[in-house]
Design a protein around this motif. Structure first.
Motif, PDB file in Angstrom:
ATOM      1  N   LEU A  99       0.840  -1.211   0.000  1.00 46.95           N
ATOM      2  CA  LEU A  99       0.000   0.000   0.000  1.00 46.95           C
ATOM      3  C   LEU A  99       0.872   1.257   0.000  1.00 46.95           C
ATOM      4  N   VAL A 100       1.942   1.213   0.772  1.00 47.15           N
ATOM      5  CA  VAL A 100       2.850   2.368   0.831  1.00 47.15           C
ATOM      6  C   VAL A 100       3.613   2.507  -0.479  1.00 47.15           C
ATOM      7  N   GLU A 101       4.102   1.386  -1.001  1.00 46.47           N
ATOM      8  CA  GLU A 101       4.897   1.417  -2.242  1.00 46.47           C
ATOM      9  C   GLU A 101       4.065   1.862  -3.435  1.00 46.47           C
ATOM     10  N   ALA A 102       2.767   1.569  -3.404  1.00 42.55           N
ATOM     11  CA  ALA A 102       1.889   1.988  -4.509  1.00 42.55           C
ATOM     12  C   ALA A 102       1.918   3.503  -4.697  1.00 42.55           C
ATOM     13  N   GLU A 103       2.134   4.204  -3.612  1.00 40.22           N
ATOM     14  CA  GLU A 103       2.131   5.667  -3.656  1.00 40.22           C
ATOM     15  C   GLU A 103       3.517   6.257  -3.881  1.00 40.22           C
ATOM     16  N   ASN A 104       4.549   5.532  -3.525  1.00 37.56           N
ATOM     17  CA  ASN A 104       5.877   6.145  -3.452  1.00 37.56           C
ATOM     18  C   ASN A 104       6.893   5.660  -4.490  1.00 37.56           C
ATOM     19  N   LEU A 105       6.735   4.462  -5.023  1.00 42.90           N
ATOM     20  CA  LEU A 105       7.731   3.942  -5.966  1.00 42.90           C
ATOM     21  C   LEU A 105       7.407   4.349  -7.401  1.00 42.90           C
ATOM     22  N   GLU A 106       8.461   4.458  -8.200  1.00 40.67           N
ATOM     23  CA  GLU A 106       8.310   4.718  -9.627  1.00 40.67           C
ATOM     24  C   GLU A 106       7.819   3.439 -10.315  1.00 40.67           C
ATOM     25  N   PRO A 107       7.139   3.555 -11.463  1.00 41.15           N
ATOM     26  CA  PRO A 107       6.607   2.373 -12.161  1.00 41.15           C
ATOM     27  C   PRO A 107       7.663   1.280 -12.397  1.00 41.15           C
ATOM     28  N   SER A 108       8.858   1.671 -12.784  1.00 42.81           N
ATOM     29  CA  SER A 108       9.903   0.668 -13.038  1.00 42.81           C
ATOM     30  C   SER A 108      10.274  -0.070 -11.746  1.00 42.81           C
ATOM     31  N   ASP A 109      10.286   0.665 -10.638  1.00 43.65           N
ATOM     32  CA  ASP A 109      10.600   0.044  -9.351  1.00 43.65           C
ATOM     33  C   ASP A 109       9.452  -0.858  -8.881  1.00 43.65           C
ATOM     34  N   LEU A 110       8.228  -0.462  -9.228  1.00 40.56           N
ATOM     35  CA  LEU A 110       7.076  -1.289  -8.873  1.00 40.56           C
ATOM     36  C   LEU A 110       7.147  -2.653  -9.574  1.00 40.56           C
ATOM     37  N   ILE A 111       7.574  -2.640 -10.818  1.00 43.77           N
ATOM     38  CA  ILE A 111       7.701  -3.904 -11.566  1.00 43.77           C
ATOM     39  C   ILE A 111       8.772  -4.792 -10.937  1.00 43.77           C
ATOM     40  N   LEU A 112       9.898  -4.175 -10.557  1.00 48.29           N
ATOM     41  CA  LEU A 112      10.954  -4.954  -9.886  1.00 48.29           C
ATOM     42  C   LEU A 112      10.459  -5.519  -8.564  1.00 48.29           C
ATOM     43  N   ARG A 113       9.674  -4.696  -7.868  1.00 51.93           N
ATOM     44  CA  ARG A 113       9.114  -5.151  -6.593  1.00 51.93           C
ATOM     45  C   ARG A 113       8.156  -6.326  -6.816  1.00 51.93           C
ATOM     46  N   ALA A 114       7.372  -6.258  -7.887  1.00 52.42           N
ATOM     47  CA  ALA A 114       6.452  -7.345  -8.216  1.00 52.42           C
ATOM     48  C   ALA A 114       7.208  -8.643  -8.494  1.00 52.42           C
ATOM     49  N   GLN A 115       8.371  -8.514  -9.118  1.00 53.01           N
ATOM     50  CA  GLN A 115       9.192  -9.706  -9.386  1.00 53.01           C
ATOM     51  C   GLN A 115       9.672 -10.345  -8.082  1.00 53.01           C
ATOM     52  N   ASP A 116       9.994  -9.496  -7.093  1.00 54.67           N
ATOM     53  CA  ASP A 116      10.382 -10.028  -5.778  1.00 54.67           C
ATOM     54  C   ASP A 116       9.230 -10.795  -5.132  1.00 54.67           C
ATOM     55  N   ALA A 169      -9.175  -2.804 -11.979  1.00 55.13           N
ATOM     56  CA  ALA A 169     -10.393  -3.391 -11.401  1.00 55.13           C
ATOM     57  C   ALA A 169     -10.774  -4.674 -12.125  1.00 55.13           C
ATOM     58  N   ASP A 170     -10.688  -4.639 -13.477  1.00 53.01           N
ATOM     59  CA  ASP A 170     -11.048  -5.832 -14.253  1.00 53.01           C
ATOM     60  C   ASP A 170     -10.033  -6.965 -14.035  1.00 53.01           C
ATOM     61  N   ILE A 171      -8.760  -6.618 -13.996  1.00 48.25           N
ATOM     62  CA  ILE A 171      -7.718  -7.628 -13.778  1.00 48.25           C
ATOM     63  C   ILE A 171      -7.918  -8.307 -12.421  1.00 48.25           C
ATOM     64  N   THR A 172      -8.149  -7.484 -11.408  1.00 46.58           N
ATOM     65  CA  THR A 172      -8.350  -8.024 -10.057  1.00 46.58           C
ATOM     66  C   THR A 172      -9.602  -8.892 -10.011  1.00 46.58           C
ATOM     67  N   LEU A 247      -1.038   0.230 -12.592  1.00 44.21           N
ATOM     68  CA  LEU A 247       0.002  -0.447 -11.829  1.00 44.21           C
ATOM     69  C   LEU A 247      -0.140  -0.115 -10.343  1.00 44.21           C
ATOM     70  N   ARG A 248      -0.324   1.148 -10.049  1.00 45.72           N
ATOM     71  CA  ARG A 248      -0.469   1.556  -8.643  1.00 45.72           C
ATOM     72  C   ARG A 248      -1.760   0.994  -8.031  1.00 45.72           C
ATOM     73  N   GLU A 249      -2.809   0.987  -8.837  1.00 42.92           N
ATOM     74  CA  GLU A 249      -4.080   0.442  -8.333  1.00 42.92           C
ATOM     75  C   GLU A 249      -3.965  -1.066  -8.050  1.00 42.92           C
ATOM     76  N   LEU A 250      -3.224  -1.765  -8.903  1.00 40.71           N
ATOM     77  CA  LEU A 250      -3.033  -3.210  -8.691  1.00 40.71           C
ATOM     78  C   LEU A 250      -2.242  -3.461  -7.406  1.00 40.71           C
ATOM     79  N   PHE A 251      -1.248  -2.629  -7.149  1.00 40.38           N
ATOM     80  CA  PHE A 251      -0.496  -2.745  -5.891  1.00 40.38           C
ATOM     81  C   PHE A 251      -1.422  -2.550  -4.695  1.00 40.38           C
ATOM     82  N   THR A 252      -2.310  -1.561  -4.817  1.00 34.62           N
ATOM     83  CA  THR A 252      -3.245  -1.287  -3.728  1.00 34.62           C
ATOM     84  C   THR A 252      -4.202  -2.467  -3.517  1.00 34.62           C
ATOM     85  N   GLU A 253      -4.709  -3.011  -4.642  1.00 36.41           N
ATOM     86  CA  GLU A 253      -5.609  -4.172  -4.550  1.00 36.41           C
ATOM     87  C   GLU A 253      -4.894  -5.372  -3.920  1.00 36.41           C
TER      88      GLU A 253
END
Length: 339
Positions: A99-116, A169-172, A247-253
């Motif tokens: 939830l915190v990262e959804a607001e603060n990370l850049e899109p490229s960093d979010l993808i790397l985080r998703a890989q983790d 929303a549709d993906i989730t 991307l940010r919404e998916l992190f939040t979901e």
């Protein structure tokens, strides 16, 4: 030299052999009683009435089975607790962080985080596929096979399920529907889960109690955790095809699902803890009952250890004396024959 032997001389060898046989039989009987602590002639010990000792022996056999059931149940429940502990240790921290990262990370960093997080999902798969003595603890009644199929297969099926969805929303919604699809509708239950329902599976662990966990890798508490991580795994595979907003919404979901999963996992572990307590109590009761019946059994057919040991020594001495006598008589007979 006389050519005839007296009747006593002729019967002497037979008498010696009979004495040897009798003493050896007594020796074997006393040795058994000293070793086992149980009288060799049980019928004689109980005055011919075997009903009480039969009841005791039957009860002890039942208690042995119940105690074994309780021991196996305890091991299985402990393995489930450890696995859920691993899963919860991942979800407890992960949900709020996403939830915190959804607001603060850049899109490229979010993808790397998703890989983790995808790697964390692999760890969850491994934890839920654990087994004890070849029995998979999260497979329900189908415990001869791992509950979860191939990890890569799940990722491929998720892509198919999400195909066509463009918004977070549709993906989730599609991922949620795929995990919750009833048997026969081509979702998680059909394609990935390989176990069977555990509801109603109860094992007797004492005279009054049964135990059995309904929890499987297909239980809602675990599917919620899998859903949240599966969203992240989908992000890891889709990568830059997802725009920053979605991307940010998916992190939040995903974060919200994992926080919800934490509550479910806590409840599941508490339920397992209650089962473990019941098993421990059953083992204590069974052990006490075994002790009581063993004491009663020994009172009926137990051999006095001092008496049996004393008689054994006396019998050994008698056998030794008989062998000495036999040896001397054999020598006398040989001397008589040669003279």
């Amino acid at each position: 030299m006389s050519s005839f032997s007296s009747i006593g001389d002729l019967t002497r060898p037979h008498q010696l052999r009979l004495g040897q046989y009798t003493l050896k039989a007594k020796l074997n009987r006393l040795t058994q009683e000293v070793t086992t602590g149980i009288k060799s002639d049980i019928a004689k010990a109980v005055g011919g009435d075997l009903s009480e000792i039969s009841h005791i022996d039957s009860r002890l056999k039942i208690l042995t089975t119940l105690q074994q059931n309780a021991s196996e149940a305890g091991i299985r429940l402990e393995a489930m607790q450890l696995a859920l502990g691993q899963v919860q240790s991942l979800t407890d921290d992960l949900g709020p962080k996403l939830l915190v990262e959804a607001e603060n990370l850049e899109p490229s960093d979010l993808i790397l985080r998703a890989q983790d997080v995808e790697q964390s999902l692999r760890q969850v798969f491994n934890a839920l596929n654990g087994n004890v003595g070849g029995h998979y603890v999260f497979s329900g009644t189908q415990n001869d096979r791992a509950p979860l199929g191939g990890f890569e297969t799940m990722l491929s099926e998720l892509k198919i399920a999400v195909a066509g969805a463009t918004t977070a929303a549709d993906i989730t919604k599609k991922i949620d529907a795929w995990f919750d699809a009833p048997a026969g509708e081509g979702g998680f239950t059909d394609l990935i889960y390989q176990g069977a329902d555990a509801k109603g599976q109860q094992v007797p662990i004492s005279s009054e109690h049964h135990t059995g966990s309904r929890l499987t890798a297909n239980s809602p508490e675990l599917r919620d955790a899998l859903k949240g991580m599966a969203i992240m795994a989908y992000i890891a595979s889709a990568g830059q095809t997802i725009d920053a907003t979605n991307l940010r919404e998916l992190f939040t979901e995903a974060g919200g699902l994992l926080i919800k999963a934490t509550t479910g996992l806590t409840s599941a572990r508490a339920e397992l803890g209650q089962q473990q307590a019941r098993v421990t109590q059953a083992q204590a009761r069974n052990a006490a009952e075994v002790t009581a019946f063993s004491i009663a059994r020994n009172a009926l057919i137990g051999a006095d250890p001092f008496e049996a040991a004393t008689a054994l020594k006396e019998t050994e001495a008698s056998i030794e004396s008989l062998y000495i006598l036999t040896n001397r008589l054999s020598r006398l007979s040989l001397t008589e024959h040669l003279s």
